[in-house]
Structures are given as C-alpha cells and as structure tokens.
Design an enzyme around this catalytic site. Structure first.
Site, PDB file in Angstrom:
ATOM      1  N   GLU A  93       0.796  -1.235  -0.060  1.00 35.07           N
ATOM      2  CA  GLU A  93      -0.104   0.022   0.000  1.00 35.07           C
ATOM      3  C   GLU A  93       0.792   1.116  -0.004  1.00 35.07           C
ATOM      4  O   GLU A  93       1.918   1.157   0.542  1.00 35.07           O
ATOM      5  CB  GLU A  93      -0.672   0.151   1.283  1.00 35.07           C
ATOM      6  CG  GLU A  93      -1.780  -1.132   1.409  1.00 35.07           C
ATOM      7  CD  GLU A  93      -2.485  -1.367   2.885  1.00 35.07           C
ATOM      8  OE1 GLU A  93      -2.361  -0.256   3.516  1.00 35.07           O
ATOM      9  OE2 GLU A  93      -3.005  -2.131   2.976  1.00 35.07           O
ATOM     10  N   CYS A 106       2.946   8.119   1.667  1.00 31.21           N
ATOM     11  CA  CYS A 106       3.643   7.131   2.643  1.00 31.21           C
ATOM     12  C   CYS A 106       3.850   5.993   1.727  1.00 31.21           C
ATOM     13  O   CYS A 106       2.677   5.357   1.493  1.00 31.21           O
ATOM     14  CB  CYS A 106       2.599   7.140   3.666  1.00 31.21           C
ATOM     15  SG  CYS A 106       2.934   5.871   4.902  1.00 31.21           S
ATOM     16  N   CYS A 113       5.168  -7.965   7.333  1.00 31.84           N
ATOM     17  CA  CYS A 113       6.589  -7.673   8.242  1.00 31.84           C
ATOM     18  C   CYS A 113       6.585  -8.425   9.210  1.00 31.84           C
ATOM     19  O   CYS A 113       5.504  -9.365   9.729  1.00 31.84           O
ATOM     20  CB  CYS A 113       6.078  -6.428   8.873  1.00 31.84           C
ATOM     21  SG  CYS A 113       7.150  -5.496  10.084  1.00 31.84           S
ATOM     22  N   CYS A 117       4.079  -6.220  15.860  1.00 30.53           N
ATOM     23  CA  CYS A 117       3.782  -5.190  16.873  1.00 30.53           C
ATOM     24  C   CYS A 117       2.201  -5.518  17.143  1.00 30.53           C
ATOM     25  O   CYS A 117       1.586  -5.574  16.173  1.00 30.53           O
ATOM     26  CB  CYS A 117       3.960  -3.760  16.439  1.00 30.53           C
ATOM     27  SG  CYS A 117       5.529  -3.288  16.288  1.00 30.53           S
ATOM     28  N   CYS A 120      -0.465  -3.341  14.981  1.00 32.66           N
ATOM     29  CA  CYS A 120      -0.466  -3.084  13.280  1.00 32.66           C
ATOM     30  C   CYS A 120      -0.762  -4.177  12.669  1.00 32.66           C
ATOM     31  O   CYS A 120      -0.626  -5.437  12.943  1.00 32.66           O
ATOM     32  CB  CYS A 120       1.095  -3.261  13.186  1.00 32.66           C
ATOM     33  SG  CYS A 120       1.752  -2.918  11.432  1.00 32.66           S
ATOM     34  N   HIS A 288      -5.923   3.873  15.039  1.00 30.92           N
ATOM     35  CA  HIS A 288      -6.931   3.267  14.161  1.00 30.92           C
ATOM     36  C   HIS A 288      -7.046   1.840  14.461  1.00 30.92           C
ATOM     37  O   HIS A 288      -6.319   1.383  14.396  1.00 30.92           O
ATOM     38  CB  HIS A 288      -6.365   3.531  12.576  1.00 30.92           C
ATOM     39  CG  HIS A 288      -6.321   4.849  12.042  1.00 30.92           C
ATOM     40  ND1 HIS A 288      -7.153   5.348  11.674  1.00 30.92           N
ATOM     41  CD2 HIS A 288      -5.093   5.492  11.815  1.00 30.92           C
ATOM     42  CE1 HIS A 288      -6.985   6.678  10.893  1.00 30.92           C
ATOM     43  NE2 HIS A 288      -5.502   6.473  11.248  1.00 30.92           N
ATOM     44  N   CYS A 331      -2.048   0.975   8.255  1.00 31.92           N
ATOM     45  CA  CYS A 331      -1.255   0.323   7.161  1.00 31.92           C
ATOM     46  C   CYS A 331      -1.583  -1.022   7.359  1.00 31.92           C
ATOM     47  O   CYS A 331      -1.800  -1.770   8.561  1.00 31.92           O
ATOM     48  CB  CYS A 331       0.317   0.486   7.940  1.00 31.92           C
ATOM     49  SG  CYS A 331       0.994   2.059   7.179  1.00 31.92           S
TER      50      CYS A 331
END
Length: 348
Positions: A93, A106, A113, A117, A120, A288, A331
């Site tokens: 993205e 961004c 990943c 976290c 996330c 978010h 994200c």
C-alpha cells in the site's frame, strides 16, 4: 520463459555496468537514468537519444519495471490509498495525503512485516518478502499525483531498517542529481529501532528519522513491540546520542496513544526522562482500530492533555491529524482485506 531484468530502480553505477556489458558508450548510463527518473519515460522505446540498436538491445534484456496500481480508494478528506501488486499475488500500500502546504506519499518497504507489533495490521500478515528499490520508488512514480508530491515518508507496510540495502538504494535514487534530485529533507524514514541498520541509515543518508516509541517503559513496550526484547528504546536513544544531526536534520518520535495503557502522567514523566537533552519532536497519533484487537484509542481530550504536559516539559509535541479513516487508512488494512477477499473467492 526467462524473466527479464528490471531497469527502474537501478543506480547510476549499476547502469554504467549495464552499458559496459552491452558495449554502449559510457555516457549512455546517464541518458538512461535521465529517462528513468527525470523524464519519466514509460518505455525503453521512448529513450529517443539512444540509437535504435541500443534500444533494441536494452528491450531484449530488460523490462522497464513500472507497475501501475491495481486499486485506488479515495477518502472524503482527499486522502487516497493505492494498492500495488507485489510478489506471489500479494499487495503493498501507498497512501497519498494532501494538505494545503504539502503533498505527502507514505510508501511501503516490505510485503508484510516480521516485527509483530500488537497494534499493527501489517504484522498480522507476517513477513512475505522484501521490496526492491525499484518497487519502493515505483510507488512514488506510479500514483496519479506523482508530479505534485512534496514529501515522502517511509511509514507504510514493513520495517524499513529490516530492508536497509534496498531502502538506502531507493533513497540514493530519490536524492541524487542523476535521479529524482529531491532534497533528503523532504524524506522521513521510520523505524521501531533496529539499531545496527539504524546506524547505517544515519551514516549513509541525510533523510529525517522517525522512531516508533509508543511507551517509555520496558515491560509495557515489550508487550506492544517484541523488538524491545532485542533492541530496547533506551539503546535506540543512546545510539542517537552518538551522532550530531545538525540543525537541519530532524529526529521525531511517533507515539500511538492507547486508552488506559500509555496515556498517564507516569508516561509523561517517563518520556521526559528518556528524551532529556535530545533535540527532537514527538508526534502523538490516534490509534486506528484494527480487527480483533483489544486496544482502543485514547480520547482526543486526553491526547490534548498529554500533549500539553509534554510541551510543559520542554518537549515539542503535536497531535497528528487523522486522515483517511473511511478507506482503511491504517497500514495493512486494505491489503489484508484484499487478500482475504481473494482467498474467499478461491475457496469456492
């Protein structure tokens, strides 16, 4: 059929090797770089100051390597999220964020990943693959607003310092005279604190650095960010103190606020103690919500109070305005949603 190499994303030195191998004049490397990054050619055939024979040779061995977005969503506030196809039917993205005085993109640096976290969505995909320098810069080159951009932030999917070679290469292309010729002051790269790679970034790039903190306390940060078990936030900050960043290069700390977790007076005190004497700024970020997460965002009024307390401690602190909440702005949300939809379709 053997897959061709990709031209877009090669540095000038790499292009010099290419033209030497193909028996082309040395200056052809600069011409190709010019077409790739300044004139924004869409094909090798457009490189009109190369001979027809040279273009034919290049076309035989190389593809341009530009990839259009596969999906675009536009928010009511003007934010746009672009979805780009990546390895093995996966997606990355890029978020375009227009403001009065700047137009920021961004970008993502990895597919998925591995950092895990708690807050996330990208981490829930797990790590899939690294993006090449060309794939990172393709996000800058291939959005509709490419020519309007004033800033780029490496704060999308992935941990930039976990893909340091390609990230540094992409920064070289963005900032070199033969590339996009951007000032490194227009670029901000984030990290959760992968210390050895962060050192390389500080020494080999002039771009700004953003550190994801989210808690000043060891045990609490471990629960939010497993990286704390390997490189603590204390180690990260001690590393930063080893360098003179000058007046123009900025260090900032990103701090997502979670209701009842990291938004107390004790956290104000902990942050102040941790950052004492370090020239930096703090960005407070609204959380978010992501599916199946126990975390909730701190109410805005408390974020204002938290910001005021930090400012009173002499730490320049701002609340980052939330953008694109109606288009899966966090994200990894859009790409995960697209992957899930794809999987559901394949099940039938």
């Amino acid at each position: 059929m053997e897959q061709k190499e990709v031209l877009f994303g090669k540095t000038l030195d790499e292009l010099k090797v290419v033209v030497k191998e193909m028996g082309l004049p040395g200056f052809s490397a600069g011409q190709i770089a010019d077409w790739l990054y300044k004139k924004k050619a869409g094909s090798i055939e457009e490189m009109s100051n190369l001979s027809k024979k040279a273009r034919a040779q290049l076309s035989e061995r190389f593809d341009m390597g530009l990839t259009p977005s596969s999906k675009v969503q536009t928010s009511a506030d003007g934010t746009k999220k672009y979805l780009f196809p990546a390895h093995k039917n996966l997606f990355v993205e890029a978020a375009y964020i227009p403001e009065e005085d700047r137009k920021t993109l961004c970008v993502s640096s990895q597919v998925g990943c591995k950092m895990g976290c708690l807050f996330c969505m990208t981490g829930k995909q797990g790590f899939q693959s690294q993006l090449t320098a060309g794939e990172i810069i393709n996000q800058v080159r291939s959005i509709d607003e490419s020519d309007l951009l004033t800033n780029v932030v490496y704060m999308g999917m992935g941990e930039p310092m976990d893909n340091i070679e390609e990230v540094l290469k992409s920064l070289q292309i963005l900032t070199s005279d033969w590339g996009f010729a951007w000032s490194p002051r227009r670029i901000n790269v984030s990290t959760i604190g992968v210390v050895p790679a962060m050192r390389r970034f500080i020494e080999e790039s002039e771009a700004h650095l953003a550190i994801s903190m989210h808690s000043p306390f060891d045990e609490e940060r471990k629960k939010l960010m497993p990286i704390q078990q390997v490189y603590t936030i204390e180690q990260v900050i001690e590393t930063l103190r080893d360098y003179d960043f000058g007046r123009q290069r900025r260090i900032s700390f990103e701090y997502i606020m979670f209701d009842g977790i990291n938004d107390t007076a004790a956290h104000v005190k902990g942050i102040s103690k941790l950052l004492n004497g370090l020239r930096c700024r703090i960005n407070l970020i609204k959380f978010h919500p992501i599916p199946d997460s126990p975390l909730r965002g701190t109410p805005h009024e408390r974020m204002v109070w938290f910001s005021e307390q930090l400012n009173k401690k002499g730490l320049v602190t701002t609340i980052r305005r939330s953008r694109g909440e109606d288009i899966y702005a966090a994200c990894g949300l859009l790409s995960t949603k697209t992957l899930v939809k794809k999987d559901e379709q394949q099940d039938y």
